[in-house]
Design a protein around this motif. Structure first.
Motif, mmCIF file in Angstrom:
data_model
loop_
_atom_site.group_PDB
_atom_site.id
_atom_site.type_symbol
_atom_site.label_atom_id
_atom_site.label_comp_id
_atom_site.label_asym_id
_atom_site.label_seq_id
_atom_site.Cartn_x
_atom_site.Cartn_y
_atom_site.Cartn_z
ATOM 1 N N ARG A 64 0.763 -0.932 0.186
ATOM 2 C CA ARG A 64 -0.297 -0.116 -0.130
ATOM 3 C C ARG A 64 0.462 1.308 -0.328
ATOM 4 N NH1 ARG A 64 -3.900 -1.044 5.245
ATOM 5 N NH2 ARG A 64 -1.736 -1.642 6.071
ATOM 6 N N ASN A 65 0.012 2.904 -0.124
ATOM 7 C CA ASN A 65 1.228 3.459 0.162
ATOM 8 C C ASN A 65 0.754 3.894 1.293
ATOM 9 O OD1 ASN A 65 1.940 6.283 -0.272
ATOM 10 N ND2 ASN A 65 0.393 6.675 -1.729
ATOM 11 N N CYS A 66 1.942 3.523 1.881
ATOM 12 C CA CYS A 66 1.884 4.004 3.539
ATOM 13 C C CYS A 66 1.488 5.260 4.693
ATOM 14 C CB CYS A 66 3.019 3.099 4.406
ATOM 15 S SG CYS A 66 3.263 1.518 4.375
ATOM 16 N N SER A 67 2.256 6.498 3.073
ATOM 17 C CA SER A 67 1.829 7.801 3.518
ATOM 18 C C SER A 67 0.189 8.164 3.897
ATOM 19 C CB SER A 67 2.611 8.429 2.561
ATOM 20 O OG SER A 67 2.277 8.305 1.115
ATOM 21 N N ILE A 69 -1.328 6.317 5.372
ATOM 22 C CA ILE A 69 -1.884 5.532 6.371
ATOM 23 C C ILE A 69 -1.587 6.157 7.702
ATOM 24 C CG2 ILE A 69 -2.294 3.370 7.818
ATOM 25 C CD1 ILE A 69 -1.954 2.755 4.844
ATOM 26 N N VAL A 71 0.102 6.450 11.097
ATOM 27 C CA VAL A 71 0.881 5.252 11.388
ATOM 28 C C VAL A 71 0.899 6.083 12.891
ATOM 29 C CG1 VAL A 71 3.802 5.458 11.997
ATOM 30 C CG2 VAL A 71 3.032 6.538 10.008
ATOM 31 N N THR A 77 8.729 5.728 12.356
ATOM 32 C CA THR A 77 8.206 6.678 10.914
ATOM 33 C C THR A 77 8.833 6.411 9.861
ATOM 34 O OG1 THR A 77 8.355 8.329 12.398
ATOM 35 C CG2 THR A 77 6.332 7.569 12.292
ATOM 36 N N THR A 81 7.753 1.765 3.774
ATOM 37 C CA THR A 81 6.947 0.615 4.237
ATOM 38 C C THR A 81 6.087 -0.465 5.044
ATOM 39 O OG1 THR A 81 9.096 -0.888 4.021
ATOM 40 C CG2 THR A 81 8.518 0.240 1.891
ATOM 41 N N TRP A 82 6.095 0.938 6.199
ATOM 42 C CA TRP A 82 6.283 -0.187 7.632
ATOM 43 C C TRP A 82 4.530 -0.898 7.188
ATOM 44 C CZ3 TRP A 82 1.348 1.419 9.137
ATOM 45 C CH2 TRP A 82 0.833 2.378 9.219
ATOM 46 N N CYS A 83 3.570 0.042 5.975
ATOM 47 C CA CYS A 83 2.383 -1.017 6.257
ATOM 48 C C CYS A 83 2.402 -1.930 5.228
ATOM 49 C CB CYS A 83 1.270 0.588 6.415
ATOM 50 S SG CYS A 83 1.629 0.651 4.741
ATOM 51 N N ASP A 84 3.656 -2.393 4.944
ATOM 52 C CA ASP A 84 3.687 -3.596 3.792
ATOM 53 C C ASP A 84 3.670 -4.973 4.084
ATOM 54 O OD1 ASP A 84 3.254 -1.486 1.795
ATOM 55 O OD2 ASP A 84 5.136 -1.306 1.247
ATOM 56 N N ASP A 89 7.373 -5.465 0.107
ATOM 57 C CA ASP A 89 7.092 -4.940 0.585
ATOM 58 C C ASP A 89 8.524 -3.391 0.286
ATOM 59 O OD1 ASP A 89 9.286 -6.087 1.594
ATOM 60 O OD2 ASP A 89 9.105 -5.525 3.937
#
Length: 202
Positions: A64-67, A69, A71, A77, A81-84, A89
């Motif tokens: 996904r585009n983590c920006s 979402i 945090v 932060t 790619t923290w949410c992938d 990722d």
């Protein structure tokens, strides 16, 4: 024939028909069998298609585009790619997601050739039931990767390939089941009977 020899589903449909038709049974038992086979095969193939949908939904979450979402406070932060979900990722995530689709579709295409031959030579009840059960199991196994924390690409590729192979049992199975109950000369005639029944009730 003993009434108890008739399956309960057929007896219920005959009762409904008898009530709707003013006490007269206007169709034979074979008509009800064919109608049930038509409905059940439609529903079973619908279930096959429904088991394909979760994979397409989950794939959108893997990369996904983590920006976009919010945090959580416990996440670093600086990692974009923290949410992938690893291994999806990296920069090659789209290639890997395409490999998932390819493994499913190649296995599905190969399985269609095999399933057509197997469906005509085996008991369709067991063939379709096992195909639907395996399809559900492999769909579940794909989601189980998150629960178990599996980040191995080959796990997802193999699960997708097995899901595609089990999905390939659907179309040959339902077509063969319909073919056994509807001969070439009866297919159009049966649809006319169904239309007549619907119009008669109106």
């Amino acid at each position: 024939m003993n009434v108890l020899d008739v399956p309960i589903g057929i007896r219920i449909l005959q009762k409904i028909t008898c009530l709707c038709a003013g006490g007269r049974i206007i169709f034979s038992r074979d008509f009800w069998y064919r109608l049930l086979i038509l409905v059940l095969t439609f529903l079973s193939y619908t279930a096959y298609h429904l088991s394909r949908k979760p994979i397409s939904v989950v794939k959108n979450v893997l990369n996904r585009n983590c920006s976009l979402i919010p945090v959580p406070s416990d996440v670093n932060t600086t990692d974009p790619t923290w949410c992938d979900w690893a291994p999806f990722d990296g920069d090659n995530a789209q290639t890997l997601l395409g490999a998932l689709d390819s493994s499913f579709l190649f296995a599905y295409a190969i399985g269609m050739f095999i399933s057509g031959v197997v469906a005509e030579r085996n008991d369709l009840r067991y063939f379709l039931a096992s195909g639907m059960l395996l399809s559900g199991i492999f769909t579940y196994m794909f989601g189980l990767g998150y629960t178990l924390g599996i980040h191995n690409l080959y796990y997802y590729l193999i699960v997708q390939a097995l899901a595609g192979f089990s999905q390939s049992t659907g179309w040959p199975g339902v077509v063969t089941a319909i073919g056994h109950w509807f001969g070439k000369g009866k297919r159009g005639n049966f649809l006319v009977q169904v239309q007549f029944f619907i119009l008669y009730q109106l």
